[in-house]
Design a protein around this motif. Sequence first.
Motif, PDB file in Angstrom:
ATOM      1  N   TRP A  92       0.810  -1.207   0.000  1.00 15.97           N
ATOM      2  CA  TRP A  92       0.000   0.000   0.000  1.00 15.97           C
ATOM      3  C   TRP A  92       0.849   1.265   0.000  1.00 15.97           C
ATOM      4  N   ILE A  93       1.475   1.570   1.114  1.00 15.15           N
ATOM      5  CA  ILE A  93       2.243   2.821   1.166  1.00 15.15           C
ATOM      6  C   ILE A  93       3.712   2.494   1.390  1.00 15.15           C
ATOM      7  N   GLN A  94       4.560   3.214   0.722  1.00 22.94           N
ATOM      8  CA  GLN A  94       5.997   3.059   0.932  1.00 22.94           C
ATOM      9  C   GLN A  94       6.558   4.420   1.312  1.00 22.94           C
ATOM     10  N   PHE A  95       6.959   4.569   2.567  1.00 22.42           N
ATOM     11  CA  PHE A  95       7.544   5.840   3.002  1.00 22.42           C
ATOM     12  C   PHE A  95       9.047   5.791   2.744  1.00 22.42           C
ATOM     13  N   GLY A  96       9.433   5.953   1.503  1.00 23.12           N
ATOM     14  CA  GLY A  96      10.870   5.994   1.231  1.00 23.12           C
ATOM     15  C   GLY A  96      11.491   4.618   1.167  1.00 23.12           C
ATOM     16  N   PRO A 120      18.622   2.543   0.424  1.00 22.60           N
ATOM     17  CA  PRO A 120      19.526   1.438   0.094  1.00 22.60           C
ATOM     18  C   PRO A 120      20.077   0.743   1.330  1.00 22.60           C
ATOM     19  N   PHE A 121      20.158   1.455   2.452  1.00 22.27           N
ATOM     20  CA  PHE A 121      20.756   0.831   3.623  1.00 22.27           C
ATOM     21  C   PHE A 121      19.736   0.131   4.516  1.00 22.27           C
ATOM     22  N   LEU A 122      18.488   0.061   4.061  1.00 23.38           N
ATOM     23  CA  LEU A 122      17.470  -0.604   4.864  1.00 23.38           C
ATOM     24  C   LEU A 122      16.884  -1.774   4.100  1.00 23.38           C
ATOM     25  N   LYS A 123      16.170  -2.609   4.835  1.00 26.12           N
ATOM     26  CA  LYS A 123      15.442  -3.694   4.175  1.00 26.12           C
ATOM     27  C   LYS A 123      14.343  -3.104   3.303  1.00 26.12           C
ATOM     28  N   GLU A 124      13.968  -3.879   2.301  1.00 29.63           N
ATOM     29  CA  GLU A 124      12.973  -3.347   1.373  1.00 29.63           C
ATOM     30  C   GLU A 124      11.611  -3.155   2.037  1.00 29.63           C
ATOM     31  N   THR A 125      11.350  -3.969   3.044  1.00 31.01           N
ATOM     32  CA  THR A 125      10.034  -3.880   3.683  1.00 31.01           C
ATOM     33  C   THR A 125       9.989  -2.811   4.761  1.00 31.01           C
ATOM     34  N   ASP A 126      11.119  -2.209   5.090  1.00 31.50           N
ATOM     35  CA  ASP A 126      11.096  -1.182   6.131  1.00 31.50           C
ATOM     36  C   ASP A 126      10.330   0.033   5.659  1.00 31.50           C
ATOM     37  N   PHE A 127       9.613   0.636   6.587  1.00 32.42           N
ATOM     38  CA  PHE A 127       8.809   1.833   6.309  1.00 32.42           C
ATOM     39  C   PHE A 127       7.776   1.628   5.215  1.00 32.42           C
ATOM     40  N   THR A 128       7.297   0.413   5.106  1.00 33.09           N
ATOM     41  CA  THR A 128       6.150   0.209   4.223  1.00 33.09           C
ATOM     42  C   THR A 128       4.947  -0.065   5.116  1.00 33.09           C
ATOM     43  N   VAL A 129       3.811   0.358   4.624  1.00 30.72           N
ATOM     44  CA  VAL A 129       2.564   0.041   5.307  1.00 30.72           C
ATOM     45  C   VAL A 129       1.749  -0.774   4.329  1.00 30.72           C
ATOM     46  N   ALA A 130       1.402  -1.984   4.716  1.00 31.90           N
ATOM     47  CA  ALA A 130       0.588  -2.806   3.826  1.00 31.90           C
ATOM     48  C   ALA A 130      -0.865  -2.657   4.228  1.00 31.90           C
ATOM     49  N   TYR A 131      -1.740  -2.883   3.272  1.00 38.12           N
ATOM     50  CA  TYR A 131      -3.161  -3.003   3.613  1.00 38.12           C
ATOM     51  C   TYR A 131      -3.349  -4.440   4.047  1.00 38.12           C
ATOM     52  N   GLU A 132      -3.378  -4.691   5.316  1.00 34.97           N
ATOM     53  CA  GLU A 132      -3.450  -6.074   5.779  1.00 34.97           C
ATOM     54  C   GLU A 132      -4.495  -6.233   6.868  1.00 34.97           C
ATOM     55  N   LEU A 133      -5.283  -7.268   6.713  1.00 34.91           N
ATOM     56  CA  LEU A 133      -6.341  -7.551   7.669  1.00 34.91           C
ATOM     57  C   LEU A 133      -6.176  -8.972   8.162  1.00 34.91           C
ATOM     58  N   HIS A 134      -6.558  -9.231   9.384  1.00 37.27           N
ATOM     59  CA  HIS A 134      -6.608 -10.604   9.859  1.00 37.27           C
ATOM     60  C   HIS A 134      -7.577 -10.648  11.024  1.00 37.27           C
TER      61      HIS A 134
END
Lengths: 500, 503
Positions: B68-72, B75-89
């Motif tokens: 959903w959202i990727q806040f930046g 290169p020095f971070l994991k790809e999933t860092d600072f991402t917000v997924a639309y996730e439900l459970h």
Amino acid sequence: MDFETLLSYEWGVMMPEFIILGVAVALSLIDLFMPENRSRRLLGLFAFVGVAVSFVSLLSLWTSDVTSILGDTFRLDSFAKSFKALLLIGSALVLLLSIHYEPKERIAYRGEFYYLFLTALLGAMMMASSGDLITLFVGLELLSLSSYVLVAIRKKHTLANEAVLKYVITGSIATAITLFGMSYIFGFTGSTNIKEIAVQLASTYEENHQYILSLAFLLTFVGLSFKLASAPFHMWAPDVYQGATMPVVSFLSVVSKTAGFVIVLRVIVSVFAQIPTGSSNSMLVTLAPYIAFLAGATMMIGNTIALRQRNVKRMLAYSSVAHAGYVLVAFASLSMFMFEAIWFYLLAYLFMTIGTFAILQVVSQHHDDEDVSIFAGLYRRSPLMAIAMTIFLLSLAGIPGTAGFIGKMNIFLGAFVVEPAHYVLASIMVVTTVISYVYYFGIFIQMFFRPVEDARRLEWPPGVIAVIVICVIGTVLLGVFPNIAYDFIAPFEHFSDFLQ
Amino acid sequence: MQPYFLSLLIFSPLLGILVLSLLSKEQEKAIKWLGVLATLPSLCLSLFAFWQYQNGYDISKLAEKRSWIQFGEFPFLKETDFTVAYELHVDGLALVMIVLTTILATLAAIASTSIQKEWKGYFQLFLLLEIGMLGVFAASNLVLFFIFFELTLIPMFFLIGKWGYFEKEKAAYSYLIYNGLGSAVLLIVIAVLFARTGTSNIDELRHILTDPMAQTISPISDALRYGLFLALLIAFGVKLPIVPLHRWMLHVHVQAPPSVVMLHAGVLLKIGAFGLVRFAFGLFPGQFQQFSTWLIVLGVVNLLYGAFLALRQTDFKMVLAYSSVSHMGIVLIGLGSLTEAGIQGAIFQAVSHGFIAAFLFFFVGVMYERTRTTTLARLGGLAKTMPYVSGFILAGAMASLGLPGTSGFISEFMAFVGAFQAEPLLAAIGTIGIIMTAVYLLRAVLGMTFGQTTVSNVYDLRGIEWVPAISLLLLIIIIGVYPNVLALPLQTTIETMMNGLGG
């Protein structure tokens, strides 16, 4: 500089500026030769088309490398491109609004409005691209002088006259302070070129110079904060907003403010980010608490004084002061998110503010009044517009689902990711945001809960409707899918070329 | 079907909002019918999921995740860092809360037929509120949780401010400011956690925060943990509410239209309990343990304060408002006990009070529509004029004071069993509150049902009003007689929580 070198420059990178300049010149000539009683509306359309074409030409340069011409005085880097995009989008929307602006006393100087508007825009764009203190200052003055005249364009209006006097005087003081600060920088380095200044200051460390450099920093920053309408130079905003015409107010609160951030970032970050200090931090980091203090003061002043305003324009003036404070929080945190957070917030701010002003323009024109009660029963009179206004105000209040929220979230991330985190500053931001609910929701009370006082139909001209629709789409879309904007600046890789 | 099930469940009221916007303002009947109908899809879906879960279906399969959202992207971070997924459970707890929400939403929609003006806007906001409430329980990351959390704020403001009673605007503002500050504190917690760890997923956060070796982007000190825990306590303490953060909810209880209060008392307050369990407990078990005694103290204060003030009220709505404060104290006592029985009791109390409060407020609405008053002194002899209504109110009061055989009994019983294991002295003090509950409820209800008849010419329960009355009463009794209907779905959740304490 001979003719050969002049020709060898890549003039193409200045295309957007040339287009604006050309249209401004053309407009002034057309206005001169046009019969006096002919409507100047068409000129506005022409100006709008010019801005749009300029925007397209900017997009064509979007992926080009960093280029600097004219002896490093003009540089086109990712920072310049992204912020010029904001300036152009904002100006285009404001121009659309101005075409339909018909106040009671009728503006006799509509033609002047359009070409002064464009020169102001040109000044702002030059600031975004300048690599030299001289061009930077010329850009700043071009913007300032044009906007002084724009504020004064209602020549026979008392409030406008009062406003412009305050604007000119405080503006000149601010400019003087800026220049005074810059003079120290020049005195140290003997250069006006920003890159060279940065290199020179970065290479030498002298303890005795620290204080004078800090003084230079404070003077420059405080002087430049005039354009942001942040504390301590916020006092002009409410009076100028109240006195100026609606399109000019929109211009000041969006385009001029964006330009203010452009110049602050350009000067402060490039010059001070690399100056060594006694500790391991650079001078900018050690001086950040001052920015943080001003940011906190700005948010508190803006949001608390706005509570007391009955006049919507004055209220929005204080609200725009508060928003400048929010953006300064992103600057004060100096995190890796800084540029993006500021860019995104200004983009969101652009849509929500222009949208608000578009609706206010129609409603206040209709009532010839600016008291908050003009919104009474708007939901019954124009339900769709009331809902659009709701979206803008919710976004200004930073409610999730709108662009304003994502912008604030990004600023928070920046404030908390650094070590030590800015807990106090972020808390001030959050609390003052809640305070701002009170006055934004006060308009909801008027729109939805109060009975209609004036049943006359509101006229919504097509240009205004277009602006409102664009702003609603922008506000909601960026709130729900913010990646659209982030993808847009993704090629810039976090503005890594800023200091190159 | 599976990958969209939860989204469908949450967003199906949106369809109702869209169709409603096509209707003209004046079609009162159609709007009301549609408003009720629009709540049905979520109800059916949630009951279906609940039924499947009872039959052993693994509901973790319902989880959804979309980027959903990727806040930046650095290169020095994991790809999933600072991402917000639309996730439900959903897990057992979330599912129970969702079922509570959908049932109450449908019944409150039926009760909303007594709304007098601007039905269209009312139902649109009402459905928006439902989306927000459902999303809160199903969100599996903090940012999404917050978005839904705030989505409940805005419709409630308008529902109170426009359709409420005499002092509605004041109540709406007090709701807005208290909850705005609560959400603001919550937002700080969320942003700090997100910024310092790079993730906002609740499960990942739980792992990072409970694992002392976990890598974070910026350090999280012990002092920061305490700060975050206390901030969460305040944020959800406003919602629950914990005395002294309760003023706003009294205004809302009294000023909002009864059908909205059904949802407010029934579900919105429970978001506070849910948040305490999910975040305060789930993310900071260590801190929660250290503060557990204080939670019981707060719970006892809530219980007694609410009960004593309820005794002094002259308005039936105020009695119920303070009774809500008092009953939420039991949730805190149960949670603070940190025993299996206590936590189960707390969650039971949240659900049970949801039904009981909605039930009683439904009758407040019914009564007000007929008598135009809720002041105790002006009501009397309702048993003669409205026998069914007063019968139901009496039944609701019995359930509320914890008569065996009703859901109120089983929840209070378990919460106190847990509390006596942990802090016998405090629990003993707390039992005074239980006695007080009986006193103030019986005083209020008996005063209304018996005595001098003050209002005549009123009709009894009729038509569609029977639906909420009967179904809520049935639910209260079912939970009271066969508590496993809740206990089984909650089992895994509670076990996970207890494991978190051990580890």
